[in-house]
Each structure stands twice: as structure tokens, then as C-alpha cells.
Write a protein that holds these residues in place. Structure first.
Motif, PDB file in Angstrom:
ATOM      1  N   PRO A 187      -2.079   7.370  -4.411  1.00 40.33           N
ATOM      2  CA  PRO A 187      -3.330   7.763  -4.323  1.00 40.33           C
ATOM      3  C   PRO A 187      -4.121   8.461  -5.957  1.00 40.33           C
ATOM      4  O   PRO A 187      -3.394   9.021  -6.226  1.00 40.33           O
ATOM      5  CB  PRO A 187      -3.998   8.853  -2.612  1.00 40.33           C
ATOM      6  CG  PRO A 187      -2.551   9.186  -2.296  1.00 40.33           C
ATOM      7  CD  PRO A 187      -1.580   8.310  -3.354  1.00 40.33           C
ATOM      8  N   LYS A 188      -5.745   8.568  -6.350  1.00 36.12           N
ATOM      9  CA  LYS A 188      -5.596   8.346  -6.745  1.00 36.12           C
ATOM     10  C   LYS A 188      -6.843   9.178  -6.651  1.00 36.12           C
ATOM     11  O   LYS A 188      -7.522   9.091  -5.857  1.00 36.12           O
ATOM     12  CB  LYS A 188      -6.828   7.369  -7.472  1.00 36.12           C
ATOM     13  CG  LYS A 188      -7.172   7.754  -9.634  1.00 36.12           C
ATOM     14  CD  LYS A 188      -8.133   6.571 -10.111  1.00 36.12           C
ATOM     15  CE  LYS A 188      -8.517   7.626 -10.872  1.00 36.12           C
ATOM     16  NZ  LYS A 188      -9.794   7.060 -11.244  1.00 36.12           N
ATOM     17  N   CYS A 215     -14.609  -0.005   0.379  1.00 32.06           N
ATOM     18  CA  CYS A 215     -14.241   0.360  -0.958  1.00 32.06           C
ATOM     19  C   CYS A 215     -14.980  -1.439  -1.693  1.00 32.06           C
ATOM     20  O   CYS A 215     -15.933  -1.028  -2.708  1.00 32.06           O
ATOM     21  CB  CYS A 215     -12.508  -0.364  -1.442  1.00 32.06           C
ATOM     22  SG  CYS A 215     -11.958   0.708  -0.863  1.00 32.06           S
ATOM     23  N   TRP A 273       0.701  -1.017   0.166  1.00 33.43           N
ATOM     24  CA  TRP A 273       0.120   0.076  -0.011  1.00 33.43           C
ATOM     25  C   TRP A 273       1.069   0.766  -0.283  1.00 33.43           C
ATOM     26  O   TRP A 273       0.759   2.146  -0.384  1.00 33.43           O
ATOM     27  CB  TRP A 273      -0.966  -0.197   1.225  1.00 33.43           C
ATOM     28  CG  TRP A 273      -1.739  -1.386   0.953  1.00 33.43           C
ATOM     29  CD1 TRP A 273      -1.537  -1.931   1.644  1.00 33.43           C
ATOM     30  CD2 TRP A 273      -2.939  -0.917  -0.042  1.00 33.43           C
ATOM     31  NE1 TRP A 273      -3.015  -3.343   1.991  1.00 33.43           N
ATOM     32  CE2 TRP A 273      -3.606  -2.756   0.535  1.00 33.43           C
ATOM     33  CE3 TRP A 273      -3.341  -0.496  -0.998  1.00 33.43           C
ATOM     34  CZ2 TRP A 273      -4.792  -3.219  -0.475  1.00 33.43           C
ATOM     35  CZ3 TRP A 273      -4.460  -1.078  -1.571  1.00 33.43           C
ATOM     36  CH2 TRP A 273      -4.795  -2.560  -1.407  1.00 33.43           C
ATOM     37  N   TRP A 308     -11.920   2.850  -9.302  1.00 38.04           N
ATOM     38  CA  TRP A 308     -11.164   3.425  -8.364  1.00 38.04           C
ATOM     39  C   TRP A 308      -9.527   2.298  -8.139  1.00 38.04           C
ATOM     40  O   TRP A 308      -9.041   2.318  -7.845  1.00 38.04           O
ATOM     41  CB  TRP A 308     -10.816   4.653  -7.503  1.00 38.04           C
ATOM     42  CG  TRP A 308     -12.073   4.510  -6.303  1.00 38.04           C
ATOM     43  CD1 TRP A 308     -13.001   4.376  -6.220  1.00 38.04           C
ATOM     44  CD2 TRP A 308     -11.190   4.439  -5.277  1.00 38.04           C
ATOM     45  NE1 TRP A 308     -13.743   4.860  -4.557  1.00 38.04           N
ATOM     46  CE2 TRP A 308     -11.533   3.888  -4.387  1.00 38.04           C
ATOM     47  CE3 TRP A 308      -9.332   4.565  -5.152  1.00 38.04           C
ATOM     48  CZ2 TRP A 308     -11.702   4.476  -2.531  1.00 38.04           C
ATOM     49  CZ3 TRP A 308      -9.052   4.470  -3.625  1.00 38.04           C
ATOM     50  CH2 TRP A 308     -10.635   4.088  -2.768  1.00 38.04           C
ATOM     51  N   LYS A 309     -10.157   1.530  -7.271  1.00 35.73           N
ATOM     52  CA  LYS A 309      -9.898   1.342  -6.032  1.00 35.73           C
ATOM     53  C   LYS A 309      -9.709  -0.430  -6.743  1.00 35.73           C
ATOM     54  O   LYS A 309      -8.154  -0.630  -7.099  1.00 35.73           O
ATOM     55  CB  LYS A 309     -10.190  -0.068  -5.115  1.00 35.73           C
ATOM     56  CG  LYS A 309      -9.420  -1.095  -4.060  1.00 35.73           C
ATOM     57  CD  LYS A 309      -8.637   0.186  -3.202  1.00 35.73           C
ATOM     58  CE  LYS A 309      -7.376  -0.217  -2.366  1.00 35.73           C
ATOM     59  NZ  LYS A 309      -6.545   0.454  -1.769  1.00 35.73           N
ATOM     60  N   GLU A 357      -8.458   0.387 -10.418  1.00 35.45           N
ATOM     61  CA  GLU A 357      -6.798   1.038 -10.991  1.00 35.45           C
ATOM     62  C   GLU A 357      -6.856   0.263 -10.094  1.00 35.45           C
ATOM     63  O   GLU A 357      -5.058   0.681 -10.525  1.00 35.45           O
ATOM     64  CB  GLU A 357      -8.038   1.574 -11.596  1.00 35.45           C
ATOM     65  CG  GLU A 357      -8.954   1.862 -12.888  1.00 35.45           C
ATOM     66  CD  GLU A 357      -9.338   2.938 -12.802  1.00 35.45           C
ATOM     67  OE1 GLU A 357      -8.773   4.190 -12.594  1.00 35.45           O
ATOM     68  OE2 GLU A 357     -10.647   3.099 -13.778  1.00 35.45           O
ATOM     69  N   GLU A 358      -5.350   1.567  -8.573  1.00 37.04           N
ATOM     70  CA  GLU A 358      -5.422   1.756  -8.134  1.00 37.04           C
ATOM     71  C   GLU A 358      -3.872   0.278  -7.769  1.00 37.04           C
ATOM     72  O   GLU A 358      -3.048  -0.071  -7.480  1.00 37.04           O
ATOM     73  CB  GLU A 358      -5.276   2.094  -6.874  1.00 37.04           C
ATOM     74  CG  GLU A 358      -5.012   2.087  -5.170  1.00 37.04           C
ATOM     75  CD  GLU A 358      -5.874   3.170  -4.238  1.00 37.04           C
ATOM     76  OE1 GLU A 358      -5.976   4.036  -4.745  1.00 37.04           O
ATOM     77  OE2 GLU A 358      -5.824   2.544  -3.926  1.00 37.04           O
ATOM     78  N   ILE A 359      -5.120  -0.907  -7.556  1.00 43.65           N
ATOM     79  CA  ILE A 359      -4.244  -2.161  -7.093  1.00 43.65           C
ATOM     80  C   ILE A 359      -3.934  -3.414  -8.809  1.00 43.65           C
ATOM     81  O   ILE A 359      -3.681  -4.070  -8.438  1.00 43.65           O
ATOM     82  CB  ILE A 359      -5.092  -3.269  -6.226  1.00 43.65           C
ATOM     83  CG1 ILE A 359      -6.376  -3.283  -6.331  1.00 43.65           C
ATOM     84  CG2 ILE A 359      -4.799  -2.393  -5.040  1.00 43.65           C
ATOM     85  CD1 ILE A 359      -6.610  -4.178  -5.639  1.00 43.65           C
ATOM     86  N   ARG A 373     -10.184  11.245  -7.331  1.00 39.32           N
ATOM     87  CA  ARG A 373     -10.879  10.813  -8.581  1.00 39.32           C
ATOM     88  C   ARG A 373     -12.404  12.211  -8.041  1.00 39.32           C
ATOM     89  O   ARG A 373     -12.223  12.777  -6.802  1.00 39.32           O
ATOM     90  CB  ARG A 373     -11.825   9.873  -7.299  1.00 39.32           C
ATOM     91  CG  ARG A 373     -12.137   9.659  -5.898  1.00 39.32           C
ATOM     92  CD  ARG A 373     -11.787   8.506  -5.814  1.00 39.32           C
ATOM     93  NE  ARG A 373     -11.877   8.325  -4.154  1.00 39.32           N
ATOM     94  CZ  ARG A 373     -11.984   7.818  -3.208  1.00 39.32           C
ATOM     95  NH1 ARG A 373     -13.412   7.539  -3.542  1.00 39.32           N
ATOM     96  NH2 ARG A 373     -12.432   8.444  -1.617  1.00 39.32           N
ATOM     97  N   VAL A 377       1.348   3.034  -3.833  1.00 40.29           N
ATOM     98  CA  VAL A 377       0.790   3.124  -4.587  1.00 40.29           C
ATOM     99  C   VAL A 377      -0.336   3.929  -4.444  1.00 40.29           C
ATOM    100  O   VAL A 377      -0.057   4.908  -2.943  1.00 40.29           O
ATOM    101  CB  VAL A 377      -0.508   1.875  -4.225  1.00 40.29           C
ATOM    102  CG1 VAL A 377      -1.645   2.583  -5.431  1.00 40.29           C
ATOM    103  CG2 VAL A 377      -0.580   0.545  -4.622  1.00 40.29           C
TER     104      VAL A 377
END
Length: 83
Positions: A9-10, A50, A4, A75-76, A78-80, A12, A7
Motif C-alpha cells: 500500500p502506498k 477508485c 493484490w 495513486w491506484k 501507480e500502485e498497479i 498518500r 502490492v
């Protein structure tokens, strides 16, 4: 360093925060705040906030070690790297 930490943060928009993608994974573990799933991309701890509300309830009673299909915020995903 955990996964974590690597990664970013995106940022949004509110419009896209309610979009979900369907994810199929093996449910490995769960706590009151997160579930651990195994996918082809690796193992991930995912905050239960999430998950779609109905799938969060299912995660609380699903059998560990078996396939689990759930809706996860886009979005999660995409994040992972599950998008």
C-alpha cells in the motif's frame, strides 16, 4: 497468492488523493464492488471506489468486451503499474 497481496500500500497525502489519470482498457467483468479490465500490463480487478463517480456510473452500463475509457485515482494507477 493474489496480485493484490504483492502490492504494498502506498502512503498518500490528502492533496493527491483527488487526482485522476485517464485509463483506456477493455472491460472484462464487473461486480457491484469492482470492475475487471484488461490492459497491456495484464488483467486487473479495480475497486469501483477508485473510479471517478461519473465513470463508475458508466461502468455499470458499459458493454463487456469493449474498450472502456475511465478516470482512475492516480495513486491506484501507480500502485498497479498503469501510471
Amino acid at each position: 497468492m493474489s496480485r493484490w497481496d504483492r502490492v504494498a500500500p502506498k502512503k498518500r497525502d490528502d492533496d493527491e488523493s483527488d487526482e485522476y489519470l485517464i485509463v483506456e482498457a477493455i472491460l472484462v467483468a464487473r461486480t457491484s464492488g469492482a470492475i475487471k479490465v484488461a490492459t497491456k500490463q495484464g488483467d486487473w480487478w479495480i475497486p469501483r471506489s477508485c473510479l471517478h463517480g461519473a465513470d463508475d456510473i458508466k461502468a455499470g452500463v458499459a458493454l463487456l468486451g469493449y474498450n472502456f475509457v475511465f478516470r482512475l485515482r492516480a495513486w491506484k494507477c501507480e500502485e498497479i503499474g498503469l501510471a
